[in-house]
Design an enzyme around this catalytic site. Structure first.
Site, PDB file in Angstrom:
ATOM      1  CB  SER A  72       1.187  10.377  -6.303  1.00  0.00           C
ATOM      2  OG  SER A  72       0.401  10.682  -7.307  1.00  0.00           O
ATOM      3  CE1 TYR A  74      -3.333  11.336  -3.319  1.00  0.00           C
ATOM      4  CE2 TYR A  74      -2.127  12.434  -5.225  1.00  0.00           C
ATOM      5  CZ  TYR A  74      -2.526  11.196  -4.487  1.00  0.00           C
ATOM      6  OH  TYR A  74      -2.510   9.996  -4.853  1.00  0.00           O
TER       7      TYR A  74
END
Ligand code: NAD
Length: 263
Positions: A145, A158
């Protein structure tokens, strides 16, 4: 972009939804046999599997491995050996999100995110390596990401997992470089999937602002193009990485983020 993957076999984790489903479809459309994986209603998953197989004329299987369970992950990789006798492409894509300030972050959510977003890729890679080494060819692509490269508040688990997966990517790339196996990470900016739609509501709660303000001032504020990344754009990079042309791209963390991480 198209590339012939006829005869190849692929696993895409977390492919019952969102990006994983799009990536698996792109591999199948280019001739690869695919193992789907992910959570969801069994009837819907079976319909997805059958549709992908019929649409692209390739064998598509499903394995229900829970990405928090190492033995199930190993069995999913073994299914490629049992059914296809090979594994050419492993896409570690399954992921979840949870948004909260660190001091309130539920400990079990931290553990679950690290397990699904980071540790599952270790287990799948570990199980896939012997087959790929023996074939002297393989492609491992990790869905990281933009949050593998930069942070945002309230996403501690995350961001930590996505930074971690870039470390795993680089290490595996070095270990496998002389075996014809490449390992790379794709770092998308925001893509409109169920994972992001859920975040809009969570961010609104954490920040005490409306969902519209989250879309405008939080989500697309980070992305200079002011547009969501599309499935087609991610498919294009995946197909390049798994092609022969991608053979020298190894250990890379490739942003597809409209310029987010250029800032
Ligand atoms: P999504 O919620 O649409 O799909 C996630 C998939 O993971 C689903 O198939 C789900 O069933 C599966 N999954 C979740 N927990 C699982 C478990 N325990 N075992 C097996 N499968 C499990 O999400 P998405 O947006 O398509 O995200 C896919 C990947 O892309 C994730 O790794 C995510 O972090 C990454 N990513 C997404 C965005 C975005 O904007 N959507 C941006 C950057 C990176």
């Amino acid at each position: 972009m198209s590339t012939s993957l006829k005869g190849q076999a692929a696993i895409v984790t977390g492919s019952t939804s969102g990006i994983g489903h799009a990536l698996a479809s792109a591999l199948a459309a280019n001739g690869a046999r695919v193992i789907l994986n992910g959570l969801g209603d069994p009837t819907t998953i079976e319909a997805t599997r059958a549709e992908m197989s019929a649409q692209h004329g390739v064998e598509v299987l499903y394995h229900p491995a829970d990405m928090t369970k190492p033995a199930e992950i190993a069995d999913m990789v073994a299914l490629a050996q049992r059914s296809f006798g090979r594994l050419d492409i492993l896409v570690n894509n399954a992921g979840i999100q949870f948004v909260s300030p660190i001091e309130d972050f539920p400990i079990e959510k931290w553990d679950q995110i690290i397990a699904i977003n980071l540790t599952s890729a270790f287990h799948a890679t570990r199980a896939a390596i012997p087959m790929m080494k023996a074939q002297k060819r393989g492609r491992i692509v990790n869905l990281a990401s933009a949050h593998g490269l930069v942070a945002s508040p309230f996403k501690s688990a995350y961001v930590a997992a996505k930074h971690g997966i870039l470390g795993l990517t680089k290490t595996a790339a070095l270990e496998l470089a002389t075996f014809g196996v490449t390992v790379n990470a794709i770092c998308p900016g925001y893509v409109k999937t169920p994972l992001v739609e859920a975040q809009i509501a969570d961010q609104a709660k954490a920040r005490g602002i409306s969902e519209e303000e989250v879309m405008r001032n939080v989500i697309l504020a980070a992305q200079p193009t002011k547009a969501f990344v599309t499935f087609e754009q991610l498919n294009g990079l995946l197909l390049y990485l798994v092609s022969d042309a991608g053979a020298s791209v190894n250990g890379a963390s490739l942003p597809v983020d409209g310029g987010w991480t250029a800032q």
